[in-house]
Design a protein around this motif. Structure first.
Motif, PDB file in Angstrom:
ATOM      1  N   ALA A   1       0.871  -1.174   0.000  1.00 55.27           N
ATOM      2  CA  ALA A   1       0.000   0.000   0.000  1.00 55.27           C
ATOM      3  C   ALA A   1       0.908   1.224   0.000  1.00 55.27           C
ATOM      4  O   ALA A   1       1.756   1.370   0.886  1.00 55.27           O
ATOM      5  CB  ALA A   1      -0.894  -0.005   1.227  1.00 55.27           C
ATOM      6  N   VAL A   2       0.743   2.073  -0.997  1.00 51.76           N
ATOM      7  CA  VAL A   2       1.643   3.219  -1.178  1.00 51.76           C
ATOM      8  C   VAL A   2       0.866   4.516  -1.010  1.00 51.76           C
ATOM      9  O   VAL A   2      -0.216   4.698  -1.573  1.00 51.76           O
ATOM     10  CB  VAL A   2       2.304   3.186  -2.572  1.00 51.76           C
ATOM     11  CG1 VAL A   2       3.264   4.360  -2.726  1.00 51.76           C
ATOM     12  CG2 VAL A   2       3.044   1.875  -2.780  1.00 51.76           C
ATOM     13  N   GLY A   3       1.426   5.428  -0.214  1.00 52.47           N
ATOM     14  CA  GLY A   3       0.813   6.728  -0.011  1.00 52.47           C
ATOM     15  C   GLY A   3       1.861   7.742   0.397  1.00 52.47           C
ATOM     16  O   GLY A   3       3.067   7.496   0.293  1.00 52.47           O
ATOM     17  N   ALA A   4       1.418   8.876   0.900  1.00 55.41           N
ATOM     18  CA  ALA A   4       2.322   9.973   1.227  1.00 55.41           C
ATOM     19  C   ALA A   4       3.335   9.603   2.305  1.00 55.41           C
ATOM     20  O   ALA A   4       4.399  10.220   2.402  1.00 55.41           O
ATOM     21  CB  ALA A   4       1.513  11.196   1.660  1.00 55.41           C
ATOM     22  N   LYS A   5       3.015   8.589   3.120  1.00 52.45           N
ATOM     23  CA  LYS A   5       3.948   8.165   4.172  1.00 52.45           C
ATOM     24  C   LYS A   5       4.889   7.062   3.717  1.00 52.45           C
ATOM     25  O   LYS A   5       5.716   6.599   4.506  1.00 52.45           O
ATOM     26  CB  LYS A   5       3.166   7.724   5.407  1.00 52.45           C
ATOM     27  CG  LYS A   5       2.394   8.858   6.082  1.00 52.45           C
ATOM     28  CD  LYS A   5       1.699   8.390   7.346  1.00 52.45           C
ATOM     29  CE  LYS A   5       0.959   9.539   8.028  1.00 52.45           C
ATOM     30  NZ  LYS A   5       0.282   9.087   9.275  1.00 52.45           N
ATOM     31  N   GLY A   6       4.742   6.608   2.490  1.00 53.42           N
ATOM     32  CA  GLY A   6       5.628   5.573   1.980  1.00 53.42           C
ATOM     33  C   GLY A   6       4.893   4.310   1.627  1.00 53.42           C
ATOM     34  O   GLY A   6       3.713   4.353   1.258  1.00 53.42           O
ATOM     35  N   ALA A   7       5.582   3.175   1.747  1.00 50.89           N
ATOM     36  CA  ALA A   7       5.031   1.892   1.332  1.00 50.89           C
ATOM     37  C   ALA A   7       4.919   0.947   2.516  1.00 50.89           C
ATOM     38  O   ALA A   7       5.862   0.800   3.300  1.00 50.89           O
ATOM     39  CB  ALA A   7       5.908   1.262   0.256  1.00 50.89           C
ATOM     40  N   SER A   8       3.774   0.288   2.638  1.00 55.85           N
ATOM     41  CA  SER A   8       3.552  -0.731   3.666  1.00 55.85           C
ATOM     42  C   SER A   8       3.231  -2.038   2.966  1.00 55.85           C
ATOM     43  O   SER A   8       2.177  -2.150   2.321  1.00 55.85           O
ATOM     44  CB  SER A   8       2.387  -0.338   4.589  1.00 55.85           C
ATOM     45  OG  SER A   8       2.678   0.865   5.278  1.00 55.85           O
ATOM     46  N   PRO A   9       4.115  -3.036   3.051  1.00 55.78           N
ATOM     47  CA  PRO A   9       3.872  -4.299   2.350  1.00 55.78           C
ATOM     48  C   PRO A   9       2.544  -4.932   2.751  1.00 55.78           C
ATOM     49  O   PRO A   9       2.159  -4.910   3.930  1.00 55.78           O
ATOM     50  CB  PRO A   9       5.049  -5.171   2.781  1.00 55.78           C
ATOM     51  CG  PRO A   9       6.134  -4.207   3.134  1.00 55.78           C
ATOM     52  CD  PRO A   9       5.417  -3.032   3.739  1.00 55.78           C
TER      53      PRO A   9
END
Length: 421
Positions: free
Chosen positions: A343-351
């Motif tokens: 999951a990619v957003g303004a805070k980065g990527a979370s697998p």
């Protein structure tokens, strides 16, 4: 929005420019800075970039410069696509390992280690300059070996994510075979950069129906031919390995092939010569067809999607990226860099959660992760013994006599790029 491309004089760049132009609603770039020390190449690429923008009605400004600090000043995102030593170094990476009976390749094995040793110090210097210019800027690394380079960036505390085009390329190929839109295909893509397997092909999203068995049953011959692996092997595995797995699954066969044909580096060098000649034509205002043979297919679309998601745009919230493991694969350290959907957003990527991994693949991932640890140590601290240890740990080397010979060759061919040598 200001974006900077380090290595902007690369012949890849018009592929990226084409994506920026076509997908401007997804990523509204106002200023695009192409930075490269090779002024002659940069002007050719920059001129074509401006013509592509103009042809497609993109209002953004394209600036070319050799001043890195000016280029990254105020940038919202910095894309890294550099090649330390150029195609000449790549030619060496693909040649001297063959003298020892090992695969000669630019991103894995002994050649990949040489590239990492040349590249990591340069990338870390660039990243520090980006951080000084704008600590909130994202660094998107497309520079190989992506896994090791991204780990170096993350270990140093940079806002960085690694990107590879293998997953998006397979997504597009599978979508064409299944006759569906690419956006409808979601891959259960698991592994390390250039060491990945598609364990499911889902329609409609991360929780969609797995059609991988049907894909292999109906199109297994086409998939196998594309990977240059035997169809029966795919049937036995029940997954689709990355084409880079051929270096592991058919090592000796590949070595024999590489010894009897021109290197990929030589082919690419000739393509680059032709492409740069084309880029100099003031009538050319689109990426030439030859560029598709250069490599990096769909790189631009992946880069636009990722940059957009990181910068608060409309990029897809689920993308395959290289980022910290953080417990996703329990058999690897948390700080290992893995390549999985996230999951990619303004805070980065979370697998995203990953299903249990077959030991057949988990074992090789763990082995190569250990090699990458040693490779990064060698890149950061130097020393012949650290190079030897990394080579001995690599499953494509693995024998002390080979590791000794390869260590000597690696240092001899890369001395000008190794501060400690």
């Amino acid at each position: 929005m200001k974006l900077t491309v380090v290595g902007g004089g690369s012949t890849y760049t018009p592929e990226l420019i084409d994506g920026f132009a076509r997908l401007r609603d997804t990523l509204p770039v106002e200023e695009l800075i192409l930075v490269d020390p090779a002024a002659d190449r940069l002007e050719l690429v920059g001129g074509l970039a401006r013509r592509i923008f103009a042809r497609q009605g993109h209002g953004g400004r394209v600036v070319t410069t050799s001043d890195l600090d000016a280029a990254v000043d105020g940038a919202d995102a910095v894309l890294l696509q550099l090649r330390v030593g150029g195609q000449a170094a790549r030619q060496q990476d693909e040649t001297w390992p063959l003298e020892c009976g090992c695969v000669g390749q630019e991103t894995t094995g002994a050649g990949g280690l040489a590239k990492a040793l040349r590249t990591v110090p340069v990338v870390l210097d660039i990243a520090e300059r980006v951080r000084r210019a704008n600590p909130d800027a994202w660094i998107i690394d497309f520079t190989n070996p992506v896994g090791i380079v991204t780990r170096a960036l993350l270990q140093a505390g940079h806002r960085a994510i690694g990107l590879c085009n293998v997953a998006i390329g397979l997504q597009r190929k599978f979508a064409a075979l299944l006759r569906v839109a690419p956006a409808d295909v979601h891959l259960d893509h698991v592994g390390l950069n250039h060491l990945t397997w598609e364990t499911a092909v889902r329609l409609g999203g991360p929780e969609g129906e797995d059609v991988l068995p049907r894909l292999l049953a109906e199109h297994g011959d086409a998939v196998a031919a594309d990977l240059r692996l035997p169809r029966p092997l795919l049937d036995r595995l029940g997954v689709v390995p990355s084409y880079y797995l051929r270096y592991y699954y058919a090592h000796d066969e590949v070595v024999d092939e590489l010894r009897t044909k021109p290197s990929r580096a030589a082919e690419v060098a000739e393509m680059e010569r032709q492409l740069l000649e084309m880029y100099g034509d003031p009538a050319l205002d689109e990426k030439p067809a030859l560029l598709a043979k250069r490599g990096g297919a769909y790189y631009s679309e992946a880069a636009v999607d990722l940059a957009s998601a990181l910068l608060g745009g409309t990029g897809s919230p689920y993308q395959v990226v290289n980022t910290h493991n953080r417990g996703t694969l329990p058999f690897l350290p948390d700080d290992a860099v893995i390549e999985v959907p996230a999951a990619v957003g303004a805070k980065g990527a979370s697998p995203l959660p990953v299903a249990d991994v077959d030991p057949l693949y988990a074992g090789l991932m763990a082995n190569v992760t250990a090699y990458e640890d040693l490779a990064l140590d060698a890149a950061l601290r130097g020393g012949r013994d650290r190079v030897f240890r990394a080579l001995l740990a690599h499953p494509l080397v693995g024998q002390y006599a080979y590791a000794e010979q390869l260590t000597d060759r690696l240092i001899a061919h890369n001395r000008e790029h190794l501060a400690w040598a």
